[in-house]
Design a protein around this motif. Structure first.
Motif, short mmCIF file in Angstrom:
data_model
loop_
_atom_site.label_atom_id
_atom_site.label_comp_id
_atom_site.label_asym_id
_atom_site.label_seq_id
_atom_site.Cartn_x
_atom_site.Cartn_y
_atom_site.Cartn_z
N ARG A 20 -10.98 5.56 112.76
CA ARG A 20 -13.00 5.59 112.37
C ARG A 20 -13.42 6.25 111.58
O ARG A 20 -12.38 6.85 111.00
N ALA A 21 -13.81 5.13 110.11
CA ALA A 21 -14.70 5.83 109.44
C ALA A 21 -15.21 5.84 109.54
O ALA A 21 -16.43 5.93 109.90
N PRO A 22 -16.43 7.54 108.70
CA PRO A 22 -15.25 8.48 107.58
C PRO A 22 -14.85 9.86 108.15
O PRO A 22 -14.94 9.97 109.76
N ALA A 23 -13.74 10.09 108.04
CA ALA A 23 -13.37 10.84 108.25
C ALA A 23 -12.50 12.40 107.34
O ALA A 23 -12.01 11.63 106.37
N VAL A 24 -12.85 12.97 108.30
CA VAL A 24 -13.08 14.62 106.69
C VAL A 24 -13.09 15.34 107.69
O VAL A 24 -13.44 16.15 108.87
N LYS A 25 -11.56 16.12 107.42
CA LYS A 25 -11.42 17.61 108.00
C LYS A 25 -12.09 18.57 107.16
O LYS A 25 -12.12 18.66 105.53
N THR A 26 -12.87 19.85 107.35
CA THR A 26 -13.63 20.73 106.90
C THR A 26 -12.82 22.04 107.83
O THR A 26 -13.41 22.23 108.82
N GLY A 27 -11.91 22.61 106.70
CA GLY A 27 -12.32 24.40 107.86
C GLY A 27 -11.11 24.08 109.30
O GLY A 27 -9.95 23.19 108.65
N ASP A 28 -11.36 24.31 110.17
CA ASP A 28 -10.45 23.56 110.93
C ASP A 28 -11.26 23.12 111.99
O ASP A 28 -11.13 22.31 113.30
N THR A 29 -12.40 21.63 111.88
CA THR A 29 -12.77 21.14 112.22
C THR A 29 -12.66 19.71 111.25
O THR A 29 -12.76 19.47 109.23
N MET A 30 -12.22 18.73 112.31
CA MET A 30 -12.08 17.45 111.79
C MET A 30 -12.84 16.46 112.46
O MET A 30 -13.93 16.34 113.51
N LEU A 31 -14.13 15.60 111.46
CA LEU A 31 -14.80 14.89 111.93
C LEU A 31 -14.60 13.59 111.88
O LEU A 31 -13.98 13.28 110.57
N VAL A 32 -14.62 12.83 112.79
CA VAL A 32 -14.27 10.91 112.76
C VAL A 32 -15.57 9.66 113.00
O VAL A 32 -15.87 10.35 114.12
#
Length: 83
Positions: free
Chosen positions: A57-69
């Motif tokens: 799925r979009a958007p997919a963002v990795k920030t620190g040790d968390t991935m938001l999808v």
């Protein structure tokens, strides 16, 4: 990662999520959080992270040790705050 040039499917999820401790998936106003350190059954995570086309799925963002999808406004605001 540029999803326009390369598609990420179910077989790629472990590599995409490498280094993340938490994956937060969103769709509309619903979100789910998955702790990868305790995740043994990838079925629910795969279903939540992939769209109807079978791609990430979009958007997919990795920030620190968390991935938001996927986009879920409450989850994104909860993670990033009001910007």
């Amino acid at each position: 990662m540029n999803a326009r040039k390369q598609r990420y499917g179910a077989e790629d999820l472990k590599a995409v999520f490498k280094g993340a401790k938490t994956v937060i998936t969103g769709r509309g106003k619903k979100s789910q959080s998955f702790e990868l350190s305790t995740q043994t059954d990838w079925t629910a995570l795969t279903k939540a992270a992939l769209g109807p086309s079978g791609n990430l799925r979009a958007p997919a963002v990795k920030t620190g040790d968390t991935m938001l999808v996927g986009y879920c406004e409450p989850a994104w605001q909860g993670h990033f705050g009001d910007a």
